[in-house]
Design an enzyme around this catalytic site. Sequence first.
Site, PDB file in Angstrom:
ATOM      1  N   LYS A   3      10.715  -4.395  -8.073  1.00 49.40           N
ATOM      2  CA  LYS A   3      10.800  -3.619  -9.306  1.00 49.40           C
ATOM      3  C   LYS A   3      11.751  -3.052  -9.662  1.00 49.40           C
ATOM      4  O   LYS A   3      12.968  -2.944 -10.941  1.00 49.40           O
ATOM      5  CB  LYS A   3       9.630  -2.250  -9.474  1.00 49.40           C
TER       6      LYS A   3
ATOM      7  N   ARG B 234       0.997   1.011   2.677  1.00 53.10           N
ATOM      8  CA  ARG B 234       1.638   1.385   0.789  1.00 53.10           C
ATOM      9  C   ARG B 234       0.789   0.173   0.434  1.00 53.10           C
ATOM     10  O   ARG B 234       0.573   0.055  -0.940  1.00 53.10           O
ATOM     11  CB  ARG B 234       2.666   1.919   0.737  1.00 53.10           C
TER      12      ARG B 234
ATOM     13  N   ARG C 106       1.319   5.173 -11.168  1.00 51.38           N
ATOM     14  CA  ARG C 106       1.083   4.531 -10.385  1.00 51.38           C
ATOM     15  C   ARG C 106      -0.487   5.240 -10.111  1.00 51.38           C
ATOM     16  O   ARG C 106      -1.328   4.769  -9.357  1.00 51.38           O
ATOM     17  CB  ARG C 106       1.317   5.206  -8.568  1.00 51.38           C
TER      18      ARG C 106
ATOM     19  N   ARG D 272      14.320  -4.892   3.648  1.00 46.00           N
ATOM     20  CA  ARG D 272      15.026  -4.451   2.920  1.00 46.00           C
ATOM     21  C   ARG D 272      16.265  -3.436   3.657  1.00 46.00           C
ATOM     22  O   ARG D 272      16.168  -2.741   4.305  1.00 46.00           O
ATOM     23  CB  ARG D 272      14.093  -3.521   1.448  1.00 46.00           C
TER      24      ARG D 272
ATOM     25  N   ARG E  85      15.464   1.680   4.467  1.00 53.37           N
ATOM     26  CA  ARG E  85      13.853   3.303   4.469  1.00 53.37           C
ATOM     27  C   ARG E  85      13.345   3.474   5.157  1.00 53.37           C
ATOM     28  O   ARG E  85      12.161   2.687   6.729  1.00 53.37           O
ATOM     29  CB  ARG E  85      12.744   2.713   2.704  1.00 53.37           C
TER      30      ARG E  85
HETATM   31  P1  ADP Z   1      10.443  -2.434  -5.279  1.00 48.73           P
HETATM   32  O1  ADP Z   1      11.294  -1.802  -5.767  1.00 48.73           O
HETATM   33  O2  ADP Z   1       9.145  -3.231  -6.260  1.00 48.73           O
HETATM   34  O3  ADP Z   1       9.681  -2.547  -4.265  1.00 48.73           O
HETATM   35  P2  ADP Z   1      13.037  -4.201  -4.907  1.00 48.73           P
HETATM   36  O4  ADP Z   1      13.481  -4.359  -5.653  1.00 48.73           O
HETATM   37  O5  ADP Z   1      13.335  -2.886  -3.353  1.00 48.73           O
HETATM   38  O6  ADP Z   1      11.018  -3.800  -4.362  1.00 48.73           O
HETATM   39  O7  ADP Z   1      12.879  -5.543  -3.818  1.00 48.73           O
HETATM   40  C1  ADP Z   1      12.369  -5.496  -2.229  1.00 48.73           C
HETATM   41  C2  ADP Z   1      13.371  -6.048  -1.468  1.00 48.73           C
HETATM   42  O8  ADP Z   1      13.205  -7.958  -1.472  1.00 48.73           O
HETATM   43  C3  ADP Z   1      14.652  -6.267  -1.839  1.00 48.73           C
HETATM   44  O9  ADP Z   1      15.332  -6.659  -0.407  1.00 48.73           O
HETATM   45  C4  ADP Z   1      15.439  -7.120  -2.723  1.00 48.73           C
HETATM   46  O10 ADP Z   1      16.838  -7.285  -2.159  1.00 48.73           O
HETATM   47  C5  ADP Z   1      14.457  -8.582  -2.380  1.00 48.73           C
HETATM   48  N1  ADP Z   1      14.247  -8.603  -3.510  1.00 48.73           N
HETATM   49  C6  ADP Z   1      13.698  -8.555  -4.284  1.00 48.73           C
HETATM   50  N2  ADP Z   1      13.442  -9.945  -5.517  1.00 48.73           N
HETATM   51  C7  ADP Z   1      13.349 -10.617  -4.577  1.00 48.73           C
HETATM   52  C8  ADP Z   1      12.696 -12.344  -4.960  1.00 48.73           C
HETATM   53  N3  ADP Z   1      12.742 -12.438  -6.455  1.00 48.73           N
HETATM   54  N4  ADP Z   1      12.698 -12.807  -3.859  1.00 48.73           N
HETATM   55  C9  ADP Z   1      12.982 -12.854  -2.653  1.00 48.73           C
HETATM   56  N5  ADP Z   1      14.203 -10.944  -2.229  1.00 48.73           N
HETATM   57  C10 ADP Z   1      13.464 -10.511  -3.566  1.00 48.73           C
HETATM   58  P1  AMP Z   2       9.182   3.543  -4.222  1.00 47.91           P
HETATM   59  O1  AMP Z   2      10.061   4.180  -4.048  1.00 47.91           O
HETATM   60  O2  AMP Z   2       9.063   2.812  -5.579  1.00 47.91           O
HETATM   61  O3  AMP Z   2       8.347   2.513  -2.983  1.00 47.91           O
HETATM   62  O4  AMP Z   2       8.511   5.104  -3.256  1.00 47.91           O
HETATM   63  C1  AMP Z   2       8.322   5.127  -2.470  1.00 47.91           C
HETATM   64  C2  AMP Z   2       7.305   6.371  -2.050  1.00 47.91           C
HETATM   65  O5  AMP Z   2       7.402   8.145  -2.666  1.00 47.91           O
HETATM   66  C3  AMP Z   2       5.579   6.523  -1.879  1.00 47.91           C
HETATM   67  O6  AMP Z   2       5.121   5.306  -1.295  1.00 47.91           O
HETATM   68  C4  AMP Z   2       5.068   7.442  -2.627  1.00 47.91           C
HETATM   69  O7  AMP Z   2       4.916   8.375  -1.088  1.00 47.91           O
HETATM   70  C5  AMP Z   2       6.402   7.627  -3.202  1.00 47.91           C
HETATM   71  N1  AMP Z   2       5.933   7.674  -4.831  1.00 47.91           N
HETATM   72  C6  AMP Z   2       6.902   7.305  -5.801  1.00 47.91           C
HETATM   73  N2  AMP Z   2       6.766   6.938  -6.982  1.00 47.91           N
HETATM   74  C7  AMP Z   2       5.096   7.725  -6.803  1.00 47.91           C
HETATM   75  C8  AMP Z   2       4.412   7.922  -7.707  1.00 47.91           C
HETATM   76  N3  AMP Z   2       4.444   7.462  -9.125  1.00 47.91           N
HETATM   77  N4  AMP Z   2       2.993   8.619  -7.016  1.00 47.91           N
HETATM   78  C9  AMP Z   2       3.208   9.421  -6.076  1.00 47.91           C
HETATM   79  N5  AMP Z   2       3.655   9.216  -5.089  1.00 47.91           N
HETATM   80  C10 AMP Z   2       4.977   8.159  -5.274  1.00 47.91           C
END
Ligand code: ADP
Ligand code: AMP
Length: 215
Positions: A13, A171, A88, A127, A160
């Site tokens: 995302k 999660r 969420r 990541r 992270r």
């Molecule tokens: P989200 O925001 O949904 O938690 P991220 O965009 O941070 O996910 O992506 C999670 C990890 O996967 C990052 O390290 C990113 O570089 C990698 N990633 C994102 N899209 C892809 C893909 N299509 N294929 C492989 N790795 C990906």
């Molecule tokens: P994310 O960066 O989206 O993976 O979110 C990291 C953490 O932030 C999650 O595991 C939750 O603890 C909190 N968080 C982010 N967005 C929300 C949401 N919309 N509702 C509740 N908790 C959230």
Amino acid sequence: MKLILLGPPGAGKGTQAKMLMDRFGIPQISTGDILRAAVKDGTPMGLKAKSFMDAGGLVPDEVVVGIVRERLQKADCAKGFILDGFPRTVLQADALKESLLALGKDLDAVVSLDVDVEALVERLTGRRTCRDCGRGFHVKFDPPLVSGKCDTCGGDLLQRDDDQELTIRHRLEVYSEQTSPLVDYYRSAGLLTAVDGMQEIGVVQDQVLRSLQAG
Ligand code: ADP
Ligand code: AMP
């Protein structure tokens, strides 16, 4: 363009949101990023959110609903926005509907990214994020030119705290229990397009763009 990117942690995302933000000139609203900044700054909201985030659970609905309600009123959202990581829960989705109604706005689309659980775990454990500019990388799928350093600004790449396997698996359970019902919620509203998020980053991007143009 008023858009939600829906999908489990690690679906891509944030990666897709940054590309859409550059392309359409609209802000990415990531509740995770906003909460992490609040934790870092030690604000009262950050102090309240930290224990939930460390455990991989959801921060209480009223906290995140308040964040998004305020954020949507800012001038830079006039042309649109990309919600990343919000809503969420069904309660958050209902609250979003009310906030948008009050602002006289409507969602254009909800794009869901579908990715297998084991691929999500591999993505999240690998990541890395730049400490200074926030750019995201992956040690295997999107590696930086110089190990541990950001291609854009040279900042240090960090992992992270919640991207450890045990917390990741929790999660993903929380997603399946509390967030996945939103797929049907938005499908019933006629807003959902599903994209296969298992493909390469650039291919996913093309399909997201195509689904937005088709909508
Ligand atoms: P989200 O925001 O949904 O938690 P991220 O965009 O941070 O996910 O992506 C999670 C990890 O996967 C990052 O390290 C990113 O570089 C990698 N990633 C994102 N899209 C892809 C893909 N299509 N294929 C492989 N790795 C990906
Ligand atoms: P994310 O960066 O989206 O993976 O979110 C990291 C953490 O932030 C999650 O595991 C939750 O603890 C909190 N968080 C982010 N967005 C929300 C949401 N919309 N509702 C509740 N908790 C959230």
